[in-house]
Design a protein around this motif. Structure first.
Motif, PDB file in Angstrom:
ATOM      1  N   ASN B  46       0.220 -12.031  -5.728  1.00 18.18           N
ATOM      2  CA  ASN B  46       0.988 -10.967  -4.713  1.00 18.18           C
ATOM      3  C   ASN B  46       1.874 -10.208  -5.352  1.00 18.18           C
ATOM      4  O   ASN B  46       2.511  -9.274  -4.501  1.00 18.18           O
ATOM      5  CB  ASN B  46       1.403 -11.908  -3.382  1.00 18.18           C
ATOM      6  CG  ASN B  46       0.287 -12.493  -2.681  1.00 18.18           C
ATOM      7  OD1 ASN B  46      -0.892 -11.748  -2.602  1.00 18.18           O
ATOM      8  ND2 ASN B  46       0.501 -13.477  -1.875  1.00 18.18           N
ATOM      9  N   ILE B 103      10.982  -0.957  -4.703  1.00 17.91           N
ATOM     10  CA  ILE B 103      10.360  -0.762  -3.154  1.00 17.91           C
ATOM     11  C   ILE B 103      10.656   0.298  -2.512  1.00 17.91           C
ATOM     12  O   ILE B 103       9.487   1.209  -2.021  1.00 17.91           O
ATOM     13  CB  ILE B 103      10.943  -1.880  -2.519  1.00 17.91           C
ATOM     14  CG1 ILE B 103      10.593  -3.219  -3.028  1.00 17.91           C
ATOM     15  CG2 ILE B 103      10.609  -2.063  -0.864  1.00 17.91           C
ATOM     16  CD1 ILE B 103       9.422  -3.953  -3.052  1.00 17.91           C
ATOM     17  N   ASP B 109       5.278  -3.487  -3.856  1.00 21.48           N
ATOM     18  CA  ASP B 109       5.344  -3.834  -2.524  1.00 21.48           C
ATOM     19  C   ASP B 109       5.943  -5.229  -2.680  1.00 21.48           C
ATOM     20  O   ASP B 109       6.602  -5.881  -1.379  1.00 21.48           O
ATOM     21  CB  ASP B 109       4.142  -3.966  -1.714  1.00 21.48           C
ATOM     22  CG  ASP B 109       3.754  -2.393  -1.163  1.00 21.48           C
ATOM     23  OD1 ASP B 109       4.791  -1.781  -0.749  1.00 21.48           O
ATOM     24  OD2 ASP B 109       2.634  -2.084  -1.664  1.00 21.48           O
ATOM     25  N   VAL B 110       5.833  -5.953  -3.704  1.00 21.14           N
ATOM     26  CA  VAL B 110       6.427  -7.122  -3.740  1.00 21.14           C
ATOM     27  C   VAL B 110       6.901  -7.375  -5.227  1.00 21.14           C
ATOM     28  O   VAL B 110       6.189  -7.018  -6.283  1.00 21.14           O
ATOM     29  CB  VAL B 110       5.273  -8.440  -3.679  1.00 21.14           C
ATOM     30  CG1 VAL B 110       6.056  -9.659  -3.966  1.00 21.14           C
ATOM     31  CG2 VAL B 110       4.514  -8.242  -2.283  1.00 21.14           C
ATOM     32  N   VAL B 234      10.248  -7.356  -0.681  1.00 24.68           N
ATOM     33  CA  VAL B 234       9.139  -7.099  -0.220  1.00 24.68           C
ATOM     34  C   VAL B 234       9.271  -5.808   0.647  1.00 24.68           C
ATOM     35  O   VAL B 234      10.046  -5.828   1.319  1.00 24.68           O
ATOM     36  CB  VAL B 234       8.275  -8.207   0.346  1.00 24.68           C
ATOM     37  CG1 VAL B 234       8.151  -9.059  -0.577  1.00 24.68           C
ATOM     38  CG2 VAL B 234       9.028  -8.520   1.557  1.00 24.68           C
ATOM     39  N   GLY B 238       4.197  -5.402   1.706  1.00 25.25           N
ATOM     40  CA  GLY B 238       4.363  -6.624   0.970  1.00 25.25           C
ATOM     41  C   GLY B 238       4.267  -7.851   1.898  1.00 25.25           C
ATOM     42  O   GLY B 238       3.854  -8.905   1.876  1.00 25.25           O
TER      43      GLY B 238
END
Lengths: 442, 405
Positions: B46, B103, B109-110, B234, B238
């Motif tokens: 992720n 971000i 996104d993470v 995030v 995310g």
């Protein structure tokens, strides 16, 4: 008196030994104060003299490690000493320069002639009067202004002085082991010691931040005067006990009592192992002539020695086998003199505890009270409880404490020590006892 | 921001710490913290990128190229971007702002953010040489053997003269007591095992200028620590990806990162002027005022710095920081509990990790996961702020947080 001139060229005899190497470090630090701290523009020389070249070779490792430790501890002062050296910025650079500068003063030698150019001769060779006399007189004949500071622990200094023809230029300077750490210094003037030397000795000791106790020049002085008699008493007790319980239990019990019930850092037989059975015999032999009415020897000690049970330490500081065997500093086996073999202490612990009988409910350990500000209260309570008991352990402990006190009082009444405080200081600082032998507990 | 994790802060004070025995290495700390955070966010797959904050691994551990340690945490981080940031003791805070910018730039996104320092590899006397790198090296020679304690000792000396020695010393002692009492509630804190019954007496240990500095004792100082902290930053996208809820996270409402000239002496010895500017900027961006803060994590590298921080953030007027602390406003039950797990003095100060540790602590407090150390967060004061400082008021990061909804 020109202290700096005296410190310009110094020799240590027996410099590679345990005491000698420590004294060498202390002196190197004193000379560093003059050379680096006060920036005295002189050629400072510190001669490390020893019979063993190989021991001298390994000396520098010890000295360097001690200098590094000193530098790390005193970095604030060292940064001031080296503030003009713009190339030395980090603590690490300053400490290594300091070690380098100090090591540069130290020169090793196996020749006694090296000491002919020294104003000060520190001596830490073995406790052998004839050898000391021989070396000192040889140096004196070739170096008439030399002052001698001897680490003699039991032989009367006056006798050495007379035989070596030193005319008052000698003083007893008895360090405790290890000299770098141990705060106590016994200073022993002879009837003849010259005043300048005496004054210098005290100034130097103060500069080294030692706790000074002056002892009269009587064999054994204060420290060994107490310790040796304390040990002889313990050997008598063990001998008596061995008749019924056997030697292993006898040694183990008396050691336990002298440690746990007297609240001392180690038991008396462990201390004998630490010092060395051979060394203890040697000290007793050197004390005996001064005390014709007292028996300063013990058959048990001689028998142990004959059986090769000698104690003492390895070069790395670990304990050799003696009355006990040790693992990581802990007693694991005990010697049975009659059977001439070691026994695992675990196998006799239960029996010994049963023999000791009732003990104070208040558990008091040397380690936990020695730095306690209220230790006097704890000790009073503990010994009060001990007095009220009628067990074998309690009775032996009380008798032991009383005997230790009597030895201390004898040292004062025979003027070996100037006061009971001096006796107590020696035992508390030199032997790390939590309380002095002359006390109200016994 | 969510999924925070702190390792133990290892060093003197911890029962398991022994200076001469082997200890976990930097690899251990990086893995422990990194893996714990990854586990909470569904694994390395992720993660888009990594940021690692660290001050002096180059000297404490003779190690550089730190971004390349991310794949050691998890093989799935291989061939992903990572960067190392440094700003002395604010390195952790910089790692956070660097992650936030990724971000905001929508390039990730993470982001997995990690800070660490393993500094018990050398004795304090040599560690002082290394840490002096947070100051200007051209002043190292004239500086104290213990360089940074020396710098803040000088500040303390001037502060005493200007605002009163007695009251300031009392407040410094109180700061220490608060720090230890808070640390005792947090299992990872370096002072967690502290059982001292008379903290105040310890805090008032006389100074020892011959062995240390003129105006501080060792209890006024933060700890020498090994440790790591990790957290994930995030985007909303995310958050969906990792399958967690906004209420599990803290929202970043404002942040600021500013620097001052490292070659310059402080403008005012008694004030942390750069800290004042960074706190104002972060609160302005968040649109809040100081009285809305429910808790703060401040950079108390020294007790005097903690007191001066209270003034810089705006809790107290200049010269009134000591009174503010003495009146109990910074204590657990006070107006604004400060450093609720002990701060740098009580929890510990693994320099490069500290900024991240502050964020993790705030995340735990705002989301109700602080365990024994949990304080009450009220509706009236739902905000929190962390202030991370590098050097003597030189590199500063401030972040304003609120629980996600």
């Amino acid at each position: 008196m020109d202290l700096i001139r005296k410190m310009e060229n110094v020799s240590v005899l027996g410099a590679a030994g345990k005491m000698g190497s420590g004294i060498l470090v202390l002196l190197s630090l004193e000379m560093a104060k003059l050379k680096i701290g006060k920036k005295e523009d002189k050629e400072f020389v510190l001669n490390a003299i020893d019979v063993s070249q190989s021991a001298l070779n390994s000396l520098s490792g010890y000295v360097k490690s001690q200098l590094v430790k000193h530098g790390e501890k005193n970095i604030v002062e060292l940064r001031n000493w080296y503030e003009d050296r713009e190339d030395l910025i980090d603590n690490e650079e300053i400490i290594s320069q300091f070690v380098y500068d100090v090591m540069e003063m130290i020169q090793t030698s196996t020749r006694i002639e090296t000491a002919y150019s020294s104003q000060l001769i520190f001596e830490a060779i073995k406790e052998d009067k004839a050898l000391k006399v021989k070396l000192f007189s040889q140096i004196k004949q070739n170096n008439p202004d030399a002052w001698f500071l001897t680490n003699t622990s039991s032989i009367p200094i006056g006798g050495i002085e007379k035989e070596a023809g030193l005319n008052g230029d000698i003083i007893g300077y008895h360090f405790y082991n290890p000299p770098v750490i141990q705060k106590l210094l016994e200073i022993i003037k002879t009837d003849n010691t010259n005043d300048d030397l005496a004054a210098f000795s005290i100034d130097l000791a103060k500069s080294m931040r030692k706790i000074i106790v002056q002892s009269r020049d009587i064999a054994g002085f204060i420290g060994n005067g107490h310790f040796m008699r304390d040990a002889l008493y313990a050997l008598n007790l063990a001998e008596e006990l061995a008749k019924t319980e056997g030697w292993a239990k006898a040694f183990f019990l008396i050691d336990t009592i002298s440690r746990d019930l007297l609240v001392r850092p180690m038991g008396i037989f462990q201390l004998l192992d630490y010092v060395g059975i051979d060394v203890a015999r040697f000290i007793l032999e050197s004390m005996q002539p001064s005390f014709p009415n007292e028996k300063l020897s013990h058959t048990t000690l001689n028998e142990l020695f004959d059986n090769e049970v000698k104690g003492g330490q390895f070069a790395d500081g670990s304990q050799k086998n003696g009355i006990f065997k040790y693992q990581k500093g802990r007693i694991t086996e005990v010697y049975d003199l009659k059977q001439a073999k070691y026994m695992v202490t675990e196998s006799i612990e239960m029996d010994c505890a049963a023999l000791l009988g009732e003990l104070p409910t208040l558990k008091l350990y040397w380690k936990s009270i020695v730095r306690d500000v209220k230790k006097a209260d704890h000790l009073k309570k503990f010994f009060n409880e001990l007095h009220q008991m009628d067990s074998v352990g309690a009775n032996l402990a009380i008798a032991y404490g009383k005997n230790s006190k009597a030895i201390g009082q004898m040292l004062v009444s025979t003027k070996v020590a100037a006061s009971k405080e001096d006796v107590n200081t020696v035992m508390e600082t030199g032997f790390f006892h939590a309380y002095g032998p002359i006390n109200e507990y016994f | 921001m969510l999924a925070g994790y702190n390792t133990i802060s290892m060093g003197t004070g911890r029962n398991e710490f022994h200076p001469k025995k082997p200890r976990p290495d930097m690899e251990h700390y990086i893995q422990e913290a990194g893996r714990a955070t990854l586990k909470m966010i569904g694994g390395a797959k992720n993660v888009d990128e990594g940021v690692i904050g660290n001050f002096m691994a180059s000297r404490f551990n003779r190690q550089a190229n730190l971004p390349a340690f991310f794949p050691l945490i998890d093989a799935d981080l291989k061939y992903k971007p990572a960067v190392r940031v440094e700003g002395a003791c604010a390195s952790g805070g910089l790692a956070l702002t660097t992650g936030m910018k990724s971000i905001l730039a929508e390039t990730a996104d993470v982001v997995l953010v990690l800070g660490f320092e393993v500094q018990n590899t050398m004795k304090a006397v040599y560690g002082a040489d290394v840490l002096s790198g947070a100051g200007w090296q051209k002043t190292r020679k004239e500086g104290h053997a213990y360089f940074f304690p020396g710098v803040f000792s000088d500040r303390a000396g001037v502060y005493y003269e200007k605002f009163g020695r007695e009251i300031t010393r009392k407040a410094m002692a109180k700061w220490y007591c608060n720090a230890i009492e808070n640390a005792r509630l947090c299992k990872t804190a370096q002072e967690f095992h502290n059982t001292n019954k008379d903290l105040e007496e310890t805090a008032n240990t006389p100074v020892n200028p011959k062995g240390f500095v003129d105006h501080l004792n060792v209890f006024d100082c933060s700890k020498v620590s090994d440790g790591a902290s990790a957290i994930a930053i995030v985007s909303e996208e995310g958050l969906k990806r990792i399958g967690l809820h906004a209420k599990d996270a803290v929202e970043i409402l404002g942040f600021a990162h500013i620097v001052a000239d490292v070659t310059q002496k402080p403008e005012v010895m008694t004030s942390l002027t750069t800290m004042k500017a960074v706190a104002e900027k972060a609160m302005k961006m968040a649109g809040i005022t100081v009285d809305q803060l429910g808790t703060v994590e401040v950079h108390d590298c020294f007790s005097i710095a903690g007191i001066m921080a209270m003034e810089a953030i705006g809790f107290a007027e200049e010269g009134k920081g000591a009174t503010f602390v003495l009146e109990g406003h910074t204590s657990r039950g006070g107006e604004v509990p400060v450093n609720t797990t002990g701060g740098l003095i009580g929890w510990g100060h693994p320099t490069g990790a500290t900024g991240v540790h502050q964020a993790v602590t705030i995340w735990e407090q705002l989301t109700g996961q602080a365990g024994e150390a949990q304080i009450e967060i009220t509706k009236e004061k739902p905000y929190a702020m962390s202030v991370n400082m590098g050097g003597d008021d030189k590199s500063l990061v401030a972040i304003v947080y609120k629980r996600g909804e």
